[in-house]
Motif scaffolding. Structure first.
Motif, PDB file in Angstrom:
ATOM      1  N   ARG A 157       0.697  -1.024   0.452  1.00 18.46           N
ATOM      2  CA  ARG A 157       0.261  -0.204   0.474  1.00 18.46           C
ATOM      3  C   ARG A 157       1.187   1.228   0.108  1.00 18.46           C
ATOM      4  NH1 ARG A 157      -3.902  -1.677   4.735  1.00 18.46           N
ATOM      5  NH2 ARG A 157      -5.599   0.272   4.311  1.00 18.46           N
TER       6      ARG A 157
ATOM      7  N   PRO B  32       2.478   4.245   1.395  1.00 23.30           N
ATOM      8  CA  PRO B  32       2.960   4.956   2.280  1.00 23.30           C
ATOM      9  C   PRO B  32       2.265   6.249   2.743  1.00 23.30           C
ATOM     10  CG  PRO B  32       4.763   4.990   1.816  1.00 23.30           C
ATOM     11  CD  PRO B  32       3.486   4.318   0.781  1.00 23.30           C
ATOM     12  N   VAL B  33       1.887   5.730   4.403  1.00 26.28           N
ATOM     13  CA  VAL B  33       1.035   6.868   4.987  1.00 26.28           C
ATOM     14  C   VAL B  33       2.049   7.989   6.160  1.00 26.28           C
ATOM     15  CG1 VAL B  33      -0.368   8.351   6.617  1.00 26.28           C
ATOM     16  CG2 VAL B  33      -1.038   6.737   4.994  1.00 26.28           C
ATOM     17  N   ARG B  34       2.498   9.002   6.012  1.00 25.44           N
ATOM     18  CA  ARG B  34       3.415  10.178   6.743  1.00 25.44           C
ATOM     19  C   ARG B  34       2.184  10.980   8.149  1.00 25.44           C
ATOM     20  NH1 ARG B  34       8.547   7.836   6.469  1.00 25.44           N
ATOM     21  NH2 ARG B  34       8.938   7.093   4.701  1.00 25.44           N
ATOM     22  N   ASP B  35       1.334  11.191   7.255  1.00 21.10           N
ATOM     23  CA  ASP B  35       1.449  12.730   7.773  1.00 21.10           C
ATOM     24  C   ASP B  35      -0.173  12.375   8.946  1.00 21.10           C
ATOM     25  OD1 ASP B  35      -1.453  11.752   6.501  1.00 21.10           O
ATOM     26  OD2 ASP B  35      -1.668  12.749   5.323  1.00 21.10           O
ATOM     27  N   THR B  36       0.084  11.324   9.703  1.00 16.93           N
ATOM     28  CA  THR B  36      -1.118  11.009  11.115  1.00 16.93           C
ATOM     29  C   THR B  36       0.195  10.753  11.599  1.00 16.93           C
ATOM     30  OG1 THR B  36      -2.956  10.506  11.853  1.00 16.93           O
ATOM     31  CG2 THR B  36      -2.127   8.975   9.978  1.00 16.93           C
TER      32      THR B  36
ATOM     33  N   THR C 169      -5.033   3.240   8.499  1.00 15.74           N
ATOM     34  CA  THR C 169      -3.659   3.791   8.750  1.00 15.74           C
ATOM     35  C   THR C 169      -2.671   2.909   9.211  1.00 15.74           C
ATOM     36  OG1 THR C 169      -3.995   4.237  10.875  1.00 15.74           O
ATOM     37  CG2 THR C 169      -4.861   5.990   9.116  1.00 15.74           C
TER      38      THR C 169
ATOM     39  N   PRO D 133      -0.807   1.548   5.885  1.00 15.72           N
ATOM     40  CA  PRO D 133       0.500   2.515   4.806  1.00 15.72           C
ATOM     41  C   PRO D 133       1.597   2.962   6.186  1.00 15.72           C
ATOM     42  CG  PRO D 133      -2.023   2.783   5.099  1.00 15.72           C
ATOM     43  CD  PRO D 133      -1.977   1.830   6.170  1.00 15.72           C
ATOM     44  N   LEU D 134       0.837   3.180   7.480  1.00 16.48           N
ATOM     45  CA  LEU D 134       1.747   3.610   8.832  1.00 16.48           C
ATOM     46  C   LEU D 134       3.464   3.100   8.358  1.00 16.48           C
ATOM     47  CD1 LEU D 134      -0.725   4.860  10.778  1.00 16.48           C
ATOM     48  CD2 LEU D 134       1.377   6.268  10.317  1.00 16.48           C
TER      49      LEU D 134
ATOM     50  N   ALA E  26       5.526   3.087   5.820  1.00 15.49           N
ATOM     51  CA  ALA E  26       6.610   4.162   5.837  1.00 15.49           C
ATOM     52  C   ALA E  26       7.352   3.562   6.835  1.00 15.49           C
ATOM     53  CB  ALA E  26       5.625   5.228   6.467  1.00 15.49           C
TER      54      ALA E  26
END
Length: 325
Positions: free
Chosen positions: A116, A118-122, A129, A132-133, A136
């Motif tokens: 998936r 990546p998520v970095r804004d939360t 999330t 995706p976290l 990251a």
């Protein structure tokens, strides 16, 4: 081997520490010192807090390897790596099967399945999330340590000292015997890996210095949710009858029931080749049953209560029969 474990006193971390000690490793623990503080009293404990970014205890010392069991958001991993720098030989990150794009998870899918975004804004951990976290976090470990990075992606983990108790629910329910209400298709594929097999894989990967990603899934033979429950009953020496019931009205969270997730038929070939054992599911079930009884079988936060299950079974018996084709 001098091993640093970031989080080593709860379930998976505990199993890793126990296996490392069995091999003669010199283990140091890092954490808040609040979870099972009396566990491993002879080990060195470095006190810090990942939530607040307190890694000062890691700014001295060196280790052959670090096993990061408690990194859930990129900041956790980044700050730990900043504190450790090059004073560790290998960085092994415990990731998750949630990193994969569900569209690519065909039966037999391996570690090269697309991940998936990546998520970095939360830093809020949720169903959306969590994966995706972890992606990251994986990316950051690989960027910092390269071939000195190892990623382990467990599926659902089962075993003694399970803090989630999802497998425990079915072990306990099967041990009661009788008619078992199942708000799902008994043929739903399911994968659980014994925590001790996961721990053995981690220690082997660190000992052998293996880079790359490894899926920690089990058991050795494909199984379904119905077969898992029946295995739990055999381990307990009880007789059961599985009764499929409509999912409507079932508790919001029901252990191992994930009909919408094609994540239960992934390949363990790479992990097996690296040395991950395959504890029989019946052994895992028997050991969880003994542990659960020894701790007094505390209430579980999901699944049916006995009263709810009786009501579901009664409703199933009084429901009109489906029309004959």
């Amino acid at each position: 081997m001098r091993l640093l474990v970031l989080g080593g006193t709860s379930f998976v971390g505990r199993a890793i520490v126990e296996d490392a000690l069995r091999t003669g490793a010199e283990v140091t623990l890092f954490g808040r010192g609040r979870t099972n503080p009396d566990l491993f009293p002879h080990l060195t404990r470095l006190i810090g807090d990942r939530a607040t970014g307190d890694y000062s205890a890691l700014r001295a010392g060196s280790w052959d390897a670090v096993a990061d069991v408690s990194g859930y958001v990129p900041r956790h991993v980044r700050q730990a790596m900043d504190a450790l720098g090059d004073r560790v030989g290998r960085y092994l990150f415990i990731s998750s099967h949630a990193v994969y794009e569900s569209a690519g998870l065909a039966p037999g899918s391996d570690e090269d399945t697309p991940r998936r975004a990546p998520v970095r804004d939360t830093e809020e951990l949720s169903e959306a999330t969590y994966g995706p976290l972890k992606v990251a976090c994986e990316d950051d470990v690989l960027a910092r340590y390269g071939t000195r990075a190892t990623l382990v992606r467990p599926g659902k983990v089962a075993g003694p000292h399970d803090s989630m108790d999802t497998f425990t629910y079915w072990v306990r329910r099967a041990a009661r015997g009788g008619r078992v209400a199942l708000p799902a298709d008994p043929a739903q594929p399911v994968q659980v890996v014994d925590s001790r097999d996961l721990a053995r894989l981690v220690v082997r990967l660190l000992t052998d210095g293996r880079p790359g990603a490894f899926q920690a899934v089990g058991p050795a033979e494909p199984t379904t949710l119905g077969e898992l429950i029946e295995t739990c009953a055999r381990a307990a020496g009880t007789e059961i009858e599985i009764v499929p019931v409509p999912p409507e009205g079932a508790p919001r969270r029901f252990p191992l029931v994930r009909p919408d997730r094609p994540t239960q038929q992934r390949s363990a070939a790479r992990a097996r080749a690296a040395g991950m054992p395959a504890t029989p599911l019946a052994v895992t079930a028997a050991d969880v049953l003994a542990w659960d009884r020894a701790r007094g079988e505390p209430p579980l936060p999901f699944g049916y209560t006995p009263e709810e299950e009786l009501a579901a079974l009664a409703a199933r018996m009084t429901a009109p029969a489906p029309p004959t084709p």
